[in-house]
Design a protein around this motif. Sequence first.
Motif, PDB file in Angstrom:
ATOM      1  N   SER A   1       0.713  -1.002   0.222  1.00 13.01           N
ATOM      2  CA  SER A   1      -0.365   0.023  -0.036  1.00 13.01           C
ATOM      3  C   SER A   1       0.548   1.384   0.141  1.00 13.01           C
ATOM      4  N   GLY A   2       1.941   1.251   0.933  1.00 14.00           N
ATOM      5  CA  GLY A   2       2.792   2.586   1.213  1.00 14.00           C
ATOM      6  C   GLY A   2       3.449   2.816  -0.391  1.00 14.00           C
ATOM      7  N   SER A   3       4.527   1.443  -0.937  1.00 11.04           N
ATOM      8  CA  SER A   3       4.788   2.177  -1.926  1.00 11.04           C
ATOM      9  C   SER A   3       3.844   1.874  -3.405  1.00 11.04           C
ATOM     10  N   LEU A   4       2.298   2.299  -3.372  1.00 11.03           N
ATOM     11  CA  LEU A   4       1.466   1.906  -4.475  1.00 11.03           C
ATOM     12  C   LEU A   4       0.907   3.155  -4.224  1.00 11.03           C
ATOM     13  N   PHE A   5       0.678   3.958  -3.339  1.00 10.56           N
ATOM     14  CA  PHE A   5       0.817   4.938  -2.534  1.00 10.56           C
ATOM     15  C   PHE A   5       1.716   5.724  -2.854  1.00 10.56           C
ATOM     16  N   TYR A   6       2.554   5.816  -2.786  1.00 12.80           N
ATOM     17  CA  TYR A   6       4.394   7.526  -3.295  1.00 12.80           C
ATOM     18  C   TYR A   6       3.879   6.786  -4.503  1.00 12.80           C
ATOM     19  N   CYS A   7       3.917   5.733  -5.213  1.00 15.48           N
ATOM     20  CA  CYS A   7       4.300   5.712  -7.028  1.00 15.48           C
ATOM     21  C   CYS A   7       3.203   6.751  -7.649  1.00 15.48           C
ATOM     22  N   MET A   8       1.772   6.471  -7.031  1.00 17.06           N
ATOM     23  CA  MET A   8       1.038   7.673  -7.318  1.00 17.06           C
ATOM     24  C   MET A   8       0.858   8.914  -7.484  1.00 17.06           C
ATOM     25  N   VAL A   9       1.010   9.080  -6.189  1.00 14.27           N
ATOM     26  CA  VAL A   9       1.249  10.642  -5.990  1.00 14.27           C
ATOM     27  C   VAL A   9       2.465  11.086  -5.762  1.00 14.27           C
TER      28      VAL A   9
ATOM     29  N   LEU B   1      -7.271   3.471  -2.794  1.00 17.25           N
ATOM     30  CA  LEU B   1      -6.809   2.656  -3.931  1.00 17.25           C
ATOM     31  C   LEU B   1      -6.508   1.653  -3.873  1.00 17.25           C
ATOM     32  N   SER B   2      -4.703   2.164  -3.317  1.00 16.99           N
ATOM     33  CA  SER B   2      -4.066   1.592  -3.267  1.00 16.99           C
ATOM     34  C   SER B   2      -4.514   0.803  -1.795  1.00 16.99           C
ATOM     35  N   VAL B   3      -4.693   1.389  -1.104  1.00 20.63           N
ATOM     36  CA  VAL B   3      -5.155  -0.494  -0.029  1.00 20.63           C
ATOM     37  C   VAL B   3      -6.182  -1.357  -0.211  1.00 20.63           C
ATOM     38  N   LEU B   4      -6.761  -1.011  -1.553  1.00 17.83           N
ATOM     39  CA  LEU B   4      -7.801  -2.156  -2.119  1.00 17.83           C
ATOM     40  C   LEU B   4      -7.255  -3.147  -2.657  1.00 17.83           C
ATOM     41  N   ILE B   5      -6.311  -2.098  -3.551  1.00 16.95           N
ATOM     42  CA  ILE B   5      -5.698  -3.119  -4.296  1.00 16.95           C
ATOM     43  C   ILE B   5      -4.918  -4.332  -3.901  1.00 16.95           C
ATOM     44  N   SER B   6      -3.913  -3.739  -2.907  1.00 21.60           N
ATOM     45  CA  SER B   6      -3.080  -4.162  -1.605  1.00 21.60           C
ATOM     46  C   SER B   6      -4.438  -6.038  -0.963  1.00 21.60           C
ATOM     47  N   VAL B   7      -5.198  -5.012  -0.498  1.00 20.24           N
ATOM     48  CA  VAL B   7      -6.026  -6.194   0.288  1.00 20.24           C
ATOM     49  C   VAL B   7      -6.502  -7.272  -0.255  1.00 20.24           C
ATOM     50  N   THR B   8      -6.592  -6.686  -1.808  1.00 17.02           N
ATOM     51  CA  THR B   8      -7.451  -7.929  -2.911  1.00 17.02           C
ATOM     52  C   THR B   8      -6.476  -8.737  -3.240  1.00 17.02           C
ATOM     53  N   LEU B   9      -5.190  -8.552  -3.413  1.00 22.08           N
ATOM     54  CA  LEU B   9      -4.059  -9.716  -2.975  1.00 22.08           C
ATOM     55  C   LEU B   9      -4.351 -10.227  -2.580  1.00 22.08           C
ATOM     56  N   CYS B  10      -3.786  -9.401  -1.354  1.00 19.13           N
ATOM     57  CA  CYS B  10      -3.794 -10.747  -0.549  1.00 19.13           C
ATOM     58  C   CYS B  10      -4.652 -11.919   0.367  1.00 19.13           C
ATOM     59  N   LEU B  11      -6.261 -11.024   0.153  1.00 22.66           N
ATOM     60  CA  LEU B  11      -7.139 -12.040   0.285  1.00 22.66           C
ATOM     61  C   LEU B  11      -7.264 -13.006  -0.686  1.00 22.66           C
ATOM     62  N   GLY B  12      -6.600 -12.613  -2.334  1.00 24.96           N
ATOM     63  CA  GLY B  12      -7.042 -13.884  -3.025  1.00 24.96           C
ATOM     64  C   GLY B  12      -5.771 -14.600  -2.887  1.00 24.96           C
ATOM     65  N   PHE B  13      -4.686 -14.370  -2.349  1.00 20.51           N
ATOM     66  CA  PHE B  13      -3.875 -15.631  -2.086  1.00 20.51           C
ATOM     67  C   PHE B  13      -3.952 -16.330  -1.349  1.00 20.51           C
ATOM     68  N   HIS B  14      -4.294 -16.021   0.009  1.00 21.11           N
ATOM     69  CA  HIS B  14      -4.966 -16.662   1.104  1.00 21.11           C
ATOM     70  C   HIS B  14      -6.500 -17.170   0.572  1.00 21.11           C
ATOM     71  N   TYR B  15      -7.204 -17.249  -0.169  1.00 22.69           N
ATOM     72  CA  TYR B  15      -8.387 -17.455  -0.784  1.00 22.69           C
ATOM     73  C   TYR B  15      -7.886 -18.817  -1.645  1.00 22.69           C
ATOM     74  N   ILE B  16      -6.602 -18.810  -2.359  1.00 21.65           N
ATOM     75  CA  ILE B  16      -6.147 -19.643  -3.136  1.00 21.65           C
ATOM     76  C   ILE B  16      -5.797 -20.988  -2.086  1.00 21.65           C
ATOM     77  N   ARG B  17      -4.830 -20.313  -1.447  1.00 18.57           N
ATOM     78  CA  ARG B  17      -3.898 -21.821  -0.520  1.00 18.57           C
ATOM     79  C   ARG B  17      -5.186 -22.133   0.312  1.00 18.57           C
ATOM     80  N   ARG B  18      -6.435 -21.508   0.779  1.00 14.93           N
ATOM     81  CA  ARG B  18      -7.711 -22.356   1.207  1.00 14.93           C
ATOM     82  C   ARG B  18      -7.663 -23.212   0.507  1.00 14.93           C
ATOM     83  N   LEU B  19      -8.641 -22.644  -1.505  1.00 20.33           N
ATOM     84  CA  LEU B  19      -8.777 -24.320  -2.074  1.00 20.33           C
ATOM     85  C   LEU B  19      -7.539 -25.110  -2.115  1.00 20.33           C
TER      86      LEU B  19
END
Length: 72
Positions: A18-26, A45-63
Amino acid sequence: MRKALKIAGSTVFVLFLSGSLFYCMVAGAGTGAGALAYVIMAAVLSVLISVTLCLGFHYIRRLKKLLKEIKG
């Protein structure tokens, strides 16, 4: 203990990304009339992207774990 380490690792990942994305965007944002709105939207947007990636990763591991259990 292991679950706490997973949560800590995920939190660190989300914060870093999130910090990296935010810095790059602004980094080149000006100080015009819409600058504050742009910075707020970039933060959201940077927080949403990061959380979505993390949740997707954990969901795939669970599946994968469930699939391994089904296959036996």
